[in-house]
Write a protein that holds these residues in place. Structure first.
Motif, PDB file in Angstrom:
ATOM      1  N   MET A 167       0.855  -1.180   0.000  1.00 33.20           N
ATOM      2  CA  MET A 167       0.000   0.000   0.000  1.00 33.20           C
ATOM      3  C   MET A 167       0.893   1.232   0.000  1.00 33.20           C
ATOM      4  O   MET A 167       1.973   1.228   0.612  1.00 33.20           O
ATOM      5  N   TYR A 168       0.460   2.285  -0.682  1.00 31.32           N
ATOM      6  CA  TYR A 168       1.294   3.472  -0.835  1.00 31.32           C
ATOM      7  C   TYR A 168       0.401   4.699  -0.885  1.00 31.32           C
ATOM      8  O   TYR A 168      -0.773   4.653  -1.282  1.00 31.32           O
ATOM      9  N   LEU A 169       0.975   5.828  -0.449  1.00 27.74           N
ATOM     10  CA  LEU A 169       0.233   7.074  -0.326  1.00 27.74           C
ATOM     11  C   LEU A 169       1.141   8.229  -0.727  1.00 27.74           C
ATOM     12  O   LEU A 169       2.204   8.425  -0.125  1.00 27.74           O
ATOM     13  N   PHE A 346       9.103   8.744   3.381  1.00 30.67           N
ATOM     14  CA  PHE A 346       9.953   9.264   2.307  1.00 30.67           C
ATOM     15  C   PHE A 346      10.304   8.160   1.309  1.00 30.67           C
ATOM     16  O   PHE A 346      11.418   8.114   0.773  1.00 30.67           O
ATOM     17  N   GLY A 347       9.343   7.280   1.083  1.00 32.46           N
ATOM     18  CA  GLY A 347       9.565   6.216   0.116  1.00 32.46           C
ATOM     19  C   GLY A 347       9.379   6.707  -1.314  1.00 32.46           C
ATOM     20  O   GLY A 347       8.882   7.806  -1.576  1.00 32.46           O
ATOM     21  N   ARG A 348       9.790   5.876  -2.254  1.00 31.60           N
ATOM     22  CA  ARG A 348       9.677   6.169  -3.689  1.00 31.60           C
ATOM     23  C   ARG A 348       9.009   5.000  -4.385  1.00 31.60           C
ATOM     24  O   ARG A 348       8.763   3.954  -3.766  1.00 31.60           O
ATOM     25  N   ASP A 349       8.739   5.177  -5.662  1.00 35.28           N
ATOM     26  CA  ASP A 349       8.102   4.096  -6.415  1.00 35.28           C
ATOM     27  C   ASP A 349       8.958   2.836  -6.403  1.00 35.28           C
ATOM     28  O   ASP A 349       8.437   1.712  -6.429  1.00 35.28           O
ATOM     29  N   SER A 350      10.271   2.999  -6.361  1.00 35.91           N
ATOM     30  CA  SER A 350      11.175   1.847  -6.383  1.00 35.91           C
ATOM     31  C   SER A 350      11.221   1.114  -5.048  1.00 35.91           C
ATOM     32  O   SER A 350      11.743  -0.008  -4.989  1.00 35.91           O
ATOM     33  N   THR A 351      10.692   1.708  -3.991  1.00 40.81           N
ATOM     34  CA  THR A 351      10.745   1.075  -2.666  1.00 40.81           C
ATOM     35  C   THR A 351       9.395   0.504  -2.242  1.00 40.81           C
ATOM     36  O   THR A 351       9.281   0.035  -1.103  1.00 40.81           O
ATOM     37  N   ILE A 352       8.386   0.557  -3.088  1.00 39.59           N
ATOM     38  CA  ILE A 352       7.093  -0.059  -2.756  1.00 39.59           C
ATOM     39  C   ILE A 352       7.304  -1.560  -2.606  1.00 39.59           C
ATOM     40  O   ILE A 352       7.885  -2.214  -3.480  1.00 39.59           O
ATOM     41  N   ARG A 353       6.801  -2.121  -1.508  1.00 43.88           N
ATOM     42  CA  ARG A 353       7.159  -3.492  -1.145  1.00 43.88           C
ATOM     43  C   ARG A 353       5.993  -4.152  -0.427  1.00 43.88           C
ATOM     44  O   ARG A 353       5.298  -3.516   0.366  1.00 43.88           O
ATOM     45  N   PRO A 354       5.727  -5.451  -0.693  1.00 44.05           N
ATOM     46  CA  PRO A 354       4.665  -6.151   0.039  1.00 44.05           C
ATOM     47  C   PRO A 354       4.930  -6.136   1.543  1.00 44.05           C
ATOM     48  O   PRO A 354       6.057  -6.293   2.011  1.00 44.05           O
ATOM     49  N   GLY A 355       3.865  -5.936   2.301  1.00 47.75           N
ATOM     50  CA  GLY A 355       3.972  -5.887   3.754  1.00 47.75           C
ATOM     51  C   GLY A 355       4.249  -4.511   4.305  1.00 47.75           C
ATOM     52  O   GLY A 355       4.323  -4.355   5.522  1.00 47.75           O
ATOM     53  N   TRP A 356       4.394  -3.509   3.435  1.00 49.38           N
ATOM     54  CA  TRP A 356       4.751  -2.155   3.861  1.00 49.38           C
ATOM     55  C   TRP A 356       3.741  -1.140   3.361  1.00 49.38           C
ATOM     56  O   TRP A 356       3.157  -1.303   2.283  1.00 49.38           O
ATOM     57  N   VAL A 357       3.575  -0.081   4.164  1.00 52.90           N
ATOM     58  CA  VAL A 357       2.846   1.110   3.730  1.00 52.90           C
ATOM     59  C   VAL A 357       3.899   2.167   3.406  1.00 52.90           C
ATOM     60  O   VAL A 357       4.664   2.572   4.285  1.00 52.90           O
ATOM     61  N   THR A 358       3.952   2.592   2.172  1.00 50.89           N
ATOM     62  CA  THR A 358       4.958   3.541   1.706  1.00 50.89           C
ATOM     63  C   THR A 358       4.319   4.910   1.547  1.00 50.89           C
ATOM     64  O   THR A 358       3.317   5.046   0.839  1.00 50.89           O
ATOM     65  N   VAL A 359       4.897   5.912   2.200  1.00 47.67           N
ATOM     66  CA  VAL A 359       4.394   7.286   2.143  1.00 47.67           C
ATOM     67  C   VAL A 359       5.551   8.187   1.725  1.00 47.67           C
ATOM     68  O   VAL A 359       6.648   8.105   2.284  1.00 47.67           O
TER      69      VAL A 359
END
Length: 455
Positions: A167-169, A346-359
């Motif tokens: 999941m990402y925001l 402070f994640g990026r598109d390249s760091t989107i990962r299963p099990g994580w919420v990336t913002v």
């Protein structure tokens, strides 16, 4: 004064003998042959001759010894001996390797010098010393340790089967209220866009740099669970101190310091822009780890598995303009903490990962929904990934401390059972309220002293 000079000369002679043994020289006089090449020996000999000539010209005539016809001086005899030794060396070692750079210092070479001077090799070739560390990758790190390799395989399978969908925001964290996530997280990874990263990489950055005051204003304490961990990338400069201040402000205690060591096997000698504030060439970065709440390695095996990974990451330095962090940091976190509620700021598109919420502000899309995310954890303990019997058997464990009774009894018994040694009946007698010891002793724990008078 003469005795002091004699003592210094004796020590110098002893040091030369020990050095000759370490270098494998026949005697102390042969150390120069082992350490120097032919060209260097020739240069040394020329320097000696120059010094002798200058000494002869400067010495007073009264101190010079008269030289008779046909008689060689001591200097001539010394020169003849040196010439004979050099000639014997040339005859015995006609193909001796001449020292040109530090390649003869490295392992696996047929060199008379036994040193492994990787620092000098870095000066000569640009190869960093960490380039020669073996088995640093995730694939081959545990090849010689079958139990650890099997443990990592089983944990990776368990993690992949219990991970929630990624999941990402997309959000500007400068103005975004983290409480709007409406969730408590077990692990929070923070990767702030520090000026240090872009200054060292030599690129211009479009988004605003974050100062440590800005980072400290993040309300991490509002979204961290009672038992939780935070991982904060802080560079290798002032962030080592200011990052600790951030952890204290958020209610965390620093417990570890993960160090990322960068190799340059692909581009030796080509370093990124040197930091003007640095004294040495910086080839590492730090990630501070903070802990919140009470978490013990020996008793909280449902939440953490300690000692599975090490606190070092050794990977190739990213190319110019790339500020990505090593993906191994995710593996370390997932192997360590069994909590499934993980947040990456402070994640990026390249760091989107299963099990994580990336913002992060640079994300190009959003799929985060608070209700959907909360539905993955319906029960009180459903945020834990759990553990299998095989993983529990293989993982390293800390010994459980036994609760000891200061009054004696079984915990203070010897090795022969509950009544052996100094424990047993004697310990139980000591626990009685009217026990008075063998030598006057004490009555209870706080009673008056009735034995020896105080000193």
């Amino acid at each position: 004064m003469n005795s002091r000079l004699q003592e210094i000369r004796e020590r110098q002679k002893l040091r030369r003998q020990l050095l000759a043994q370490q270098l494998g020289a026949e005697s102390a006089d042969r150390i120069g042959v082992v350490l120097h090449s032919k060209d260097e020996l020739k240069e040394i000999e020329e320097t000696r001759e120059t010094c002798r000539a200058s000494y002869d010209s400067s010495a007073p005539p009264s101190k010079r010894k008269p030289q008779t016809d046909g008689e060689d001086t001591e200097e001539d005899v010394e020169e003849q001996k040196d010439e004979v030794e050099v000639q014997q060396e040339e005859e015995s070692n006609p193909y001796e390797e001449v020292y040109k750079d530090s390649s003869t210092f490295l392992k696996g070479t047929q060199s008379l010098n036994p040193h492994n001077d990787y620092c000098q090799h870095f000066v000569d070739t640009g190869h960093r010393p960490q380039n020669f560390i073996r088995d640093v990758g995730l694939a081959d790190r545990f090849e010689e340790y079958p139990k650890l390799r099997e443990l990592i395989r089983l944990k990776d399978e368990l993690i992949s089967s219990t991970n929630i969908p990624p999941m990402y925001l997309q959000a500007d964290l400068e103005h975004f209220d983290l409480r709007e996530l409406k969730s408590q997280f077990d692990v929070i990874l923070i990767e702030p866009p520090l000026e240090e990263y872009y200054r060292e990489s030599g690129i211009s950055h479009t988004e605003r740099f974050w100062t440590w005051d800005d980072i400290m204003r993040l309300e991490i304490e509002e979204i961290s669970a009672l038992r939780s961990f935070v991982f904060l990338w802080c560079g290798s400069g002032e962030g080592l101190d200011l990052g600790r201040m951030c952890l204290r402000k958020w209610g965390f205690r620093r417990c570890e310091d993960i160090c990322w060591i960068k190799t340059n096997k692909n581009n030796p000698g080509k370093t990124k822009a040197l930091d003007p504030k640095a004294v040495f060439q910086r080839t590492k970065e730090h990630c501070l780890m903070g802990i919140k709440g009470t978490v013990r390695r020996s008793t909280d095996g449902d939440f953490i598995h300690a000692n599975v990974d090490i606190d070092l990451i050794i990977t190739e330095e990213p190319d110019m303009g790339n500020v990505e962090k090593p993906v191994e940091i995710f593996h370390i976190i997932e192997h360590f903490c069994l909590g499934r509620r993980r947040l990456h700021l402070f994640g990026r598109d390249s760091t989107i990962r299963p099990g994580w919420v990336t913002v992060g502000p640079t994300l190009t899309n959003t799929n985060f929904n608070q209700e959907t995310y909360a539905a993955h954890f319906p029960m009180p303990d459903s945020h834990l990934s759990g553990c299998t019997e095989e993983i529990e058997r293989l993982r390293p464990k800390s010994p459980v401390k036994l609760k000891s009774d200061r009054g004696g009894g079984a915990p203070r018994g010897g090795r022969g059972g509950p009544n052996a040694g100094r424990g047993g009946d004697r310990g139980r007698e000591r626990n009685r309220p009217n026990f008075r010891g063998d030598r006057g002793g004490f009555r209870g724990r706080g009673g008056p002293h009735r034995g020896f008078p105080p000193r």
